[in-house]
Design a protein around this motif. Structure first.
Motif, PDB file in Angstrom:
ATOM      1  N   ALA A 177       0.834  -1.206   0.000  1.00 30.53           N
ATOM      2  CA  ALA A 177       0.000   0.000   0.000  1.00 30.53           C
ATOM      3  C   ALA A 177       0.875   1.264   0.000  1.00 30.53           C
ATOM      4  O   ALA A 177       0.653   2.191  -0.794  1.00 30.53           O
ATOM      5  CB  ALA A 177      -0.929  -0.007   1.214  1.00 30.53           C
ATOM      6  N   GLN A 178       1.899   1.250   0.871  1.00 29.59           N
ATOM      7  CA  GLN A 178       2.799   2.430   0.912  1.00 29.59           C
ATOM      8  C   GLN A 178       3.530   2.603  -0.422  1.00 29.59           C
ATOM      9  O   GLN A 178       3.719   3.715  -0.911  1.00 29.59           O
ATOM     10  CB  GLN A 178       3.856   2.241   2.005  1.00 29.59           C
ATOM     11  CG  GLN A 178       3.325   2.293   3.415  1.00 29.59           C
ATOM     12  CD  GLN A 178       4.338   1.667   4.359  1.00 29.59           C
ATOM     13  OE1 GLN A 178       4.630   0.478   4.262  1.00 29.59           O
ATOM     14  NE2 GLN A 178       4.868   2.472   5.260  1.00 29.59           N
ATOM     15  N   LEU A 179       3.917   1.463  -1.000  1.00 34.17           N
ATOM     16  CA  LEU A 179       4.640   1.513  -2.268  1.00 34.17           C
ATOM     17  C   LEU A 179       3.759   2.119  -3.364  1.00 34.17           C
ATOM     18  O   LEU A 179       4.190   2.979  -4.136  1.00 34.17           O
ATOM     19  CB  LEU A 179       5.090   0.092  -2.648  1.00 34.17           C
ATOM     20  CG  LEU A 179       5.805  -0.065  -3.982  1.00 34.17           C
ATOM     21  CD1 LEU A 179       7.020   0.834  -4.082  1.00 34.17           C
ATOM     22  CD2 LEU A 179       6.214  -1.535  -4.184  1.00 34.17           C
ATOM     23  N   ARG A 180       2.528   1.678  -3.389  1.00 35.71           N
ATOM     24  CA  ARG A 180       1.576   2.169  -4.400  1.00 35.71           C
ATOM     25  C   ARG A 180       1.401   3.679  -4.261  1.00 35.71           C
ATOM     26  O   ARG A 180       1.308   4.418  -5.234  1.00 35.71           O
ATOM     27  CB  ARG A 180       0.222   1.463  -4.171  1.00 35.71           C
ATOM     28  CG  ARG A 180      -0.596   1.168  -5.394  1.00 35.71           C
ATOM     29  CD  ARG A 180       0.037   0.194  -6.350  1.00 35.71           C
ATOM     30  NE  ARG A 180       0.313  -1.091  -5.741  1.00 35.71           N
ATOM     31  CZ  ARG A 180       1.432  -1.776  -5.893  1.00 35.71           C
ATOM     32  NH1 ARG A 180       2.413  -1.302  -6.630  1.00 35.71           N
ATOM     33  NH2 ARG A 180       1.607  -2.939  -5.314  1.00 35.71           N
ATOM     34  N   GLU A 181       1.357   4.122  -3.008  1.00 34.48           N
ATOM     35  CA  GLU A 181       1.185   5.547  -2.765  1.00 34.48           C
ATOM     36  C   GLU A 181       2.396   6.337  -3.284  1.00 34.48           C
ATOM     37  O   GLU A 181       2.255   7.402  -3.881  1.00 34.48           O
ATOM     38  CB  GLU A 181       1.043   5.754  -1.251  1.00 34.48           C
ATOM     39  CG  GLU A 181       0.353   7.032  -0.880  1.00 34.48           C
ATOM     40  CD  GLU A 181       0.180   7.094   0.630  1.00 34.48           C
ATOM     41  OE1 GLU A 181       0.650   8.079   1.208  1.00 34.48           O
ATOM     42  OE2 GLU A 181      -0.383   6.141   1.205  1.00 34.48           O
ATOM     43  N   MET A 182       3.590   5.774  -3.078  1.00 31.87           N
ATOM     44  CA  MET A 182       4.797   6.487  -3.499  1.00 31.87           C
ATOM     45  C   MET A 182       5.008   6.433  -5.004  1.00 31.87           C
ATOM     46  O   MET A 182       5.485   7.376  -5.613  1.00 31.87           O
ATOM     47  CB  MET A 182       6.042   5.878  -2.837  1.00 31.87           C
ATOM     48  CG  MET A 182       6.094   6.121  -1.358  1.00 31.87           C
ATOM     49  SD  MET A 182       7.777   6.036  -0.754  1.00 31.87           S
ATOM     50  CE  MET A 182       8.441   7.583  -1.276  1.00 31.87           C
ATOM     51  N   GLU A 183       4.691   5.291  -5.612  1.00 34.08           N
ATOM     52  CA  GLU A 183       4.951   5.075  -7.044  1.00 34.08           C
ATOM     53  C   GLU A 183       3.706   4.516  -7.720  1.00 34.08           C
ATOM     54  O   GLU A 183       3.628   3.324  -8.024  1.00 34.08           O
ATOM     55  CB  GLU A 183       6.086   4.073  -7.187  1.00 34.08           C
ATOM     56  CG  GLU A 183       7.430   4.491  -7.681  1.00 34.08           C
ATOM     57  CD  GLU A 183       7.645   5.826  -8.359  1.00 34.08           C
ATOM     58  OE1 GLU A 183       6.882   6.125  -9.312  1.00 34.08           O
ATOM     59  OE2 GLU A 183       8.573   6.546  -7.994  1.00 34.08           O
ATOM     60  N   PRO A 291       8.315   7.325 -13.446  1.00 32.54           N
ATOM     61  CA  PRO A 291       8.529   7.066 -12.015  1.00 32.54           C
ATOM     62  C   PRO A 291       8.871   8.369 -11.309  1.00 32.54           C
ATOM     63  O   PRO A 291       9.554   9.227 -11.861  1.00 32.54           O
ATOM     64  CB  PRO A 291       9.720   6.099 -11.994  1.00 32.54           C
ATOM     65  CG  PRO A 291      10.291   6.081 -13.361  1.00 32.54           C
ATOM     66  CD  PRO A 291       9.296   6.673 -14.305  1.00 32.54           C
ATOM     67  N   ARG A 292       8.349   8.528 -10.090  1.00 31.90           N
ATOM     68  CA  ARG A 292       8.634   9.766  -9.334  1.00 31.90           C
ATOM     69  C   ARG A 292      10.056   9.750  -8.796  1.00 31.90           C
ATOM     70  O   ARG A 292      10.724  10.774  -8.750  1.00 31.90           O
ATOM     71  CB  ARG A 292       7.661   9.874  -8.164  1.00 31.90           C
ATOM     72  CG  ARG A 292       6.240  10.140  -8.591  1.00 31.90           C
ATOM     73  CD  ARG A 292       5.361  10.169  -7.351  1.00 31.90           C
ATOM     74  NE  ARG A 292       3.980  10.445  -7.722  1.00 31.90           N
ATOM     75  CZ  ARG A 292       2.973  10.392  -6.864  1.00 31.90           C
ATOM     76  NH1 ARG A 292       3.201  10.066  -5.607  1.00 31.90           N
ATOM     77  NH2 ARG A 292       1.752  10.654  -7.254  1.00 31.90           N
ATOM     78  N   LEU A 293      10.467   8.565  -8.341  1.00 30.10           N
ATOM     79  CA  LEU A 293      11.821   8.409  -7.782  1.00 30.10           C
ATOM     80  C   LEU A 293      12.599   7.433  -8.660  1.00 30.10           C
ATOM     81  O   LEU A 293      11.989   6.653  -9.380  1.00 30.10           O
ATOM     82  CB  LEU A 293      11.734   7.800  -6.369  1.00 30.10           C
ATOM     83  CG  LEU A 293      11.070   8.620  -5.288  1.00 30.10           C
ATOM     84  CD1 LEU A 293      11.115   7.847  -3.967  1.00 30.10           C
ATOM     85  CD2 LEU A 293      11.759   9.965  -5.118  1.00 30.10           C
TER      86      LEU A 293
END
Ligand SMILES: Cc1cc2nc3c(=O)[nH]c(=O)nc-3n(C[C@H](O)[C@H](O)[C@H](O)COP(=O)(O)OP(=O)(O)OC[C@H]3O[C@@H](n4cnc5c(N)ncnc54)[C@H](O)[C@@H]3O)c2cc1C
Length: 423
Positions: A177-183, A291-293
């Motif tokens: 879930a956190q990963l999805r939020e970040m990327e 990708p954001r990062l």
């Protein structure tokens, strides 16, 4: 070619990749007369197409305990990150022997410590020379992700992550879930990730070298497009650098010719086992998704990164010579893996937007560069062999070499990087 005059001769830096450009930039900002020599345009070697990552956590040597066990698996996987040209094996054998010996617990721990010391202040060391370029947008610091498709590969990376942590790298674990939020653009099959917030990147590795070179010129330095072939000396000092076109009198010499440094290093008194780990990239211009990062694949060992010029997938290690023909299938593998990682990409007119590249990492078997004075001449210095971390280490190497030339003690202990360590 330069004619002699009454002015003191310049410091000659051989090779205008990121290492040579950073070194010249540090010398020029101190007011030292500086000459940069390269047969090609600055930045067109390995520094052109790398993964653009400025990761202080890139400290895990390629040869680790257990690496030998992974090699057959990597080689048998048609989309694996490693390829070896069998015809090259006999020439490569001595390097591979040293490589395997570098992979003990003690040696790999020592290499990681040395690399951490070299990379720790990468951003601080880039800051002044990048400020001189007036293109500070080129370097950013927003962190990077390592993403995993399975719990198993997440766990398999545990040892190398623990090595980073032992050297002060802070790593956060993320669930889906956190990963999805970040990327949000990442494929849904990624189940785990690690986030390293201290990491940075450049938005354009080529423009970074070009900007540094231009800054050297603005500060009075000179750039020549010539190939260095040898040196003149008076027994204890190099007095001039010989090129295919003539000679450049030199007060000091810095050898920063990347993967092409071996023969010149030998002329300076140091035979080092320099090989090339060839690598590739595939790039898509005007990507639909970004990708954001910077995102590193835990399984595929490649980086996906958004640059000024598009999205780049960079990686692969191909052990072959400097001369062997490219195997563009290696770049296609990166493209396939990258499109699987970011499925929203490449839908429209992909081939027209695609470019591929082969580059030559300059690699020593212990994954450490050679930085330090030559064994034969007290005014000649080596700065090459940065393998997978030349961009990360460019500024810190340049700063250390400028310190040596000025007679200052460099901040970094250069002992692990001495050219004589292979004797
Ligand atoms: C696919 C790939 C991904 C990578 N990703 C990263 C990354 O994300 N981060 C990172 O830190 N590193 C990365 N690297 C490694 C990094 O690119 C290299 O370590 C770095 O570019 C080496 O810089 P350099 O200046 O030593 O060599 P180069 O950039 O190769 O420059 C050497 C220069 O010397 C010149 N030269 C050669 N012979 C002579 C001569 N006789 N006389 C004068 N000049 C000469 C060449 O023309 C060249 O311009 C990657 C490499 C590859 C291949």
């Amino acid at each position: 070619m330069v004619s002699s005059s009454s002015a003191p001769p310049p410091i000659v830096v051989i090779g205008a990749g990121i290492v040579g450009a950073c070194t010249a930039a540090y010398l020029a900002r101190e007011g030292a007369p500086t000459t940069l020599i390269d047969p090609g345009e600055p930045g067109m070697g390995a520094s052109f197409g790398n993964g653009a990552c400025l990761f202080g956590s890139s400290i895990v040597p390629v040869s680790m305990p257990g690496t030998a066990w992974s090699v057959p698996r990597y080689l048998l996987d048609p989309e694996g990150p490693l390829a070896i040209r069998m015809r090259y094996l006999p020439r490569l054998a001595p390097w591979l022997w040293r490589f395997s010996r570098a992979g003990t617990v003690t040696r790999s721990e020592a290499a990681a410590r040395a690399l951490r010391a070299l990379l720790l202040d990468a951003h601080e060391d880039y800051a002044p020379i990048v400020a001189d370029t007036q293109a500070q947008d080129l370097v950013q610091r927003r962190g990077h992700l390592v993403v995993y498709e399975t719990e198993e590969s997440f766990r398999a990376d545990g040892a190398s992550m623990a090595l980073r942590e032992r050297n002060g790298v802070q790593i956060e674990e993320l669930g889906p879930a956190q990963l999805r939020e970040m990327e949000p653009e990442l494929a849904p099959n990624y189940v785990k990730a690690r986030l390293i917030r201290e990491s940075g990147h450049t938005t354009n590795p080529l423009r970074l070298v070009q900007a540094l070179t231009a800054s050297v010129q603005r500060q009075g330095g000179r750039v020549f497009r010539e190939k260095v072939v040898g040196f003149e000396d008076n027994g204890s000092r190099v007095t001039a650098v010989a090129t295919e076109r003539g000679r450049h009198p030199a007060s000091h010499v810095v050898l920063a010719a990347g993967a092409w440094s071996g023969m010149l290093a030998a002329q300076l008194g140091d035979r080092v086992p320099l090989e090339t780990e060839r690598g590739y990239h595939a790039m898509i211009r005007d990507p639909e998704r970004k990708p954001r990062l910077p995102v590193m694949s835990g399984e595929g060992k490649f980086i996906a990164i958004t640059l000024e010029t598009g999205i780049r997938f960079a990686g692969q290690v191909e052990l072959a010579s400097l001369e062997a023909a490219p195997d563009w299938n290696r770049a296609r593998i990166l493209l396939r893996l990258g499109l699987r990682m970011f499925p929203g990409l490449g839908a429209r007119d992909l081939e027209a937007r695609l470019t591929t590249w082969l580059g030559f990492r300059p690699s020593l078997p212990d994954s450490l560069p050679v930085i330090g004075p030559s064994s034969r001449f007290r005014n000649a210095f080596h700065a090459f062999g940065h393998g997978h971390v030349g961009l990360c280490a460019g500024a810190s190497t340049g700063r250390a070499v400028a310190d040596l030339i000025a007679g200052r003690v460099p901040r970094i202990d250069l002992e692990p990087f001495r050219p004589t360590r292979f004797n």
